[in-house]
Design a protein around this motif. Structure first.
Motif, PDB file in Angstrom:
ATOM      1  N   GLN A  57      49.917 -99.795  53.977  1.00 62.44           N
ATOM      2  CA  GLN A  57      49.744 -98.601  53.502  1.00 62.44           C
ATOM      3  C   GLN A  57      51.216 -97.784  53.825  1.00 62.44           C
ATOM      4  OE1 GLN A  57      46.483 -96.006  54.453  1.00 62.44           O
ATOM      5  NE2 GLN A  57      46.995 -94.578  52.743  1.00 62.44           N
ATOM      6  N   ALA A  87      43.604-100.403  48.149  1.00 66.79           N
ATOM      7  CA  ALA A  87      42.515 -99.728  47.807  1.00 66.79           C
ATOM      8  C   ALA A  87      41.542-100.633  47.710  1.00 66.79           C
ATOM      9  CB  ALA A  87      42.612 -98.617  46.888  1.00 66.79           C
ATOM     10  N   HIS A  88      41.636-101.452  46.813  1.00 62.12           N
ATOM     11  CA  HIS A  88      40.545-102.553  46.510  1.00 62.12           C
ATOM     12  C   HIS A  88      40.097-103.243  47.863  1.00 62.12           C
ATOM     13  CE1 HIS A  88      38.366-105.938  44.329  1.00 62.12           C
ATOM     14  NE2 HIS A  88      39.362-106.720  45.332  1.00 62.12           N
ATOM     15  N   ASN A  90      40.352-102.385  50.626  1.00 67.62           N
ATOM     16  CA  ASN A  90      39.586-101.377  51.683  1.00 67.62           C
ATOM     17  C   ASN A  90      38.418-100.907  51.071  1.00 67.62           C
ATOM     18  OD1 ASN A  90      41.288-100.747  53.840  1.00 67.62           O
ATOM     19  ND2 ASN A  90      42.696 -99.667  52.565  1.00 67.62           N
ATOM     20  N   GLY A  91      38.064-101.481  49.819  1.00 65.90           N
ATOM     21  CA  GLY A  91      36.768-101.344  49.304  1.00 65.90           C
ATOM     22  C   GLY A  91      36.527-100.060  48.568  1.00 65.90           C
ATOM     23  N   ASN A  92      37.527 -99.643  47.961  1.00 65.18           N
ATOM     24  CA  ASN A  92      37.622 -98.252  47.144  1.00 65.18           C
ATOM     25  C   ASN A  92      38.164 -98.486  45.859  1.00 65.18           C
ATOM     26  OD1 ASN A  92      38.042 -95.810  46.214  1.00 65.18           O
ATOM     27  ND2 ASN A  92      39.089 -94.840  48.067  1.00 65.18           N
ATOM     28  N   GLN A  93      37.195 -98.909  45.081  1.00 67.61           N
ATOM     29  CA  GLN A  93      37.234 -99.450  43.702  1.00 67.61           C
ATOM     30  C   GLN A  93      37.771 -98.444  42.673  1.00 67.61           C
ATOM     31  OE1 GLN A  93      37.436-102.596  43.482  1.00 67.61           O
ATOM     32  NE2 GLN A  93      36.456-102.567  45.634  1.00 67.61           N
ATOM     33  N   ALA A  94      37.209 -97.217  43.031  1.00 65.94           N
ATOM     34  CA  ALA A  94      37.640 -96.026  42.104  1.00 65.94           C
ATOM     35  C   ALA A  94      39.113 -95.734  42.504  1.00 65.94           C
ATOM     36  CB  ALA A  94      36.895 -94.776  42.445  1.00 65.94           C
ATOM     37  N   SER A  95      39.509 -95.574  43.678  1.00 61.51           N
ATOM     38  CA  SER A  95      40.810 -95.428  43.928  1.00 61.51           C
ATOM     39  C   SER A  95      42.030 -96.544  43.599  1.00 61.51           C
ATOM     40  CB  SER A  95      41.080 -95.093  45.252  1.00 61.51           C
ATOM     41  OG  SER A  95      42.500 -94.651  45.753  1.00 61.51           O
TER      42      SER A  95
END
Length: 128
Positions: A57, A87-88, A90-95
């Motif tokens: 990051q 982000a994917h 990290n498990g943040n699909q929307a981001s």
């Protein structure tokens, strides 16, 4: 954390990271934001693939900022796409979808169709 079966592979990967970090620092010190942005994206991508998401990051955000300062939409788009993959991870699909959508939009505006298809495929995978 760098993981691989052979010590030689670990040494090679460590050398690659060290060379890129040295190059990144040198380009920043010389005020060469273009080369620094390219190297930062490479470092961020490598760190992401190695699972060091915090370092990834840091370098990807640096690449994004340097690309914007230098008015390099194609490099900016690549940094956005890599941030989407991060982000994917990290498990943040929307981001992830948001970053990659921004990447695609920027590539379309700049006419950079070479990497456009790759990112469109990535976005399609995330939406399934």
């Amino acid at each position: 954390s760098i993981e691989n079966n052979s010590p030689a592979a670990n040494d090679k990967q460590l050398n690659q990271f060290e060379e890129l970090q040295t190059s990144y620092t040198a380009h920043l010190q010389q005020g060469d934001n273009v080369k620094a942005a390219i190297v930062a994206k490479s470092l961020g991508s490598l760190y992401r693939k190695q699972g060091d998401l915090q370092q990834a990051q840091t370098y990807l955000l640096s690449s994004l900022e340097l690309s914007r300062k230098s008015h390099l939409p194609e490099y900016e788009a690549e940094a956005l796409g890599e941030l989407g993959l991060l982000a994917h991870d990290n498990g943040n699909q929307a981001s992830a979808r948001e970053y990659i959508s921004s990447c695609i939009e920027l590539l379309r505006k700049s006419g950079a169709t070479t990497s456009l298809r790759r990112w469109e495929k990535q976005l399609a995978r995330l939406q399934n």
